[in-house]
Design a protein around this motif. Structure first.
Motif, PDB file in Angstrom:
ATOM      1  N   TRP A   1      -6.466  10.746   9.082  1.00  0.00           N
ATOM      2  CA  TRP A   1      -5.728  11.344   9.970  1.00  0.00           C
ATOM      3  C   TRP A   1      -5.313  10.497  10.973  1.00  0.00           C
ATOM      4  O   TRP A   1      -4.019  10.624  11.343  1.00  0.00           O
ATOM      5  CB  TRP A   1      -6.820  12.250  10.660  1.00  0.00           C
ATOM      6  CG  TRP A   1      -6.544  12.997  11.896  1.00  0.00           C
ATOM      7  CD1 TRP A   1      -5.247  13.903  12.201  1.00  0.00           C
ATOM      8  CD2 TRP A   1      -6.870  12.835  13.325  1.00  0.00           C
ATOM      9  NE1 TRP A   1      -5.069  14.153  13.468  1.00  0.00           N
ATOM     10  CE2 TRP A   1      -6.084  13.342  14.123  1.00  0.00           C
ATOM     11  CE3 TRP A   1      -7.928  12.040  13.911  1.00  0.00           C
ATOM     12  CZ2 TRP A   1      -6.412  13.662  15.343  1.00  0.00           C
ATOM     13  CZ3 TRP A   1      -8.263  11.935  15.035  1.00  0.00           C
ATOM     14  CH2 TRP A   1      -7.182  12.793  15.937  1.00  0.00           C
ATOM     15  N   LEU A   2      -6.155   9.353  11.140  1.00  0.00           N
ATOM     16  CA  LEU A   2      -5.593   8.495  12.341  1.00  0.00           C
ATOM     17  C   LEU A   2      -4.264   7.444  11.497  1.00  0.00           C
ATOM     18  O   LEU A   2      -3.499   7.267  12.255  1.00  0.00           O
ATOM     19  CB  LEU A   2      -6.536   7.304  12.379  1.00  0.00           C
ATOM     20  CG  LEU A   2      -7.758   7.829  13.456  1.00  0.00           C
ATOM     21  CD1 LEU A   2      -9.090   6.901  13.311  1.00  0.00           C
ATOM     22  CD2 LEU A   2      -7.243   8.229  14.679  1.00  0.00           C
TER      23      LEU A   2
ATOM     24  N   THR B   1      -1.337   9.899  11.966  1.00  0.00           N
ATOM     25  CA  THR B   1      -1.026  10.088  13.201  1.00  0.00           C
ATOM     26  C   THR B   1      -0.268   8.748  13.793  1.00  0.00           C
ATOM     27  O   THR B   1       0.968   8.738  14.397  1.00  0.00           O
ATOM     28  CB  THR B   1      -1.924  10.290  14.119  1.00  0.00           C
ATOM     29  OG1 THR B   1      -2.621  11.473  13.889  1.00  0.00           O
ATOM     30  CG2 THR B   1      -1.620  10.422  15.568  1.00  0.00           C
TER      31      THR B   1
ATOM     32  N   ALA C   1      -5.713  11.486  18.762  1.00  0.00           N
ATOM     33  CA  ALA C   1      -5.819  10.632  17.969  1.00  0.00           C
ATOM     34  C   ALA C   1      -6.096   9.236  18.638  1.00  0.00           C
ATOM     35  O   ALA C   1      -7.007   8.502  18.244  1.00  0.00           O
ATOM     36  CB  ALA C   1      -4.859  10.506  16.701  1.00  0.00           C
TER      37      ALA C   1
END
Length: 70
Positions: A38-39, A42, A58
């Protein structure tokens, strides 16, 4: 470090918790891997659309993992 770099550094810390130590060591593997993904995703969005709201959330997670307050 720009926001995208901070996000990627936190993702690296999650993928390599013993290398950097810090809070990532305390996060269970089942959580570390999806959070790192996810990071990274993002970070790509931050480079394309810097004002995106999800990036702010994030980035807060990344800064907590990196031990940064700014």
């Amino acid at each position: 470090m720009n926001p995208a770099d901070e996000l990627r550094a936190a993702a690296f810390a999650l993928r390599n918790p013993l290398h950097r130590g810090g809070p990532a060591v305390c996060i269970e593997e089942e959580v570390r891997s999806p959070l790192a993904k996810w990071l990274d995703q993002t970070a790509d969005l931050v480079e394309a659309l810097p004002a995106i709201t999800a990036a702010n959330h994030a980035l807060a997670v990344a800064r907590a993992l990196n031990g940064s307050t700014t």
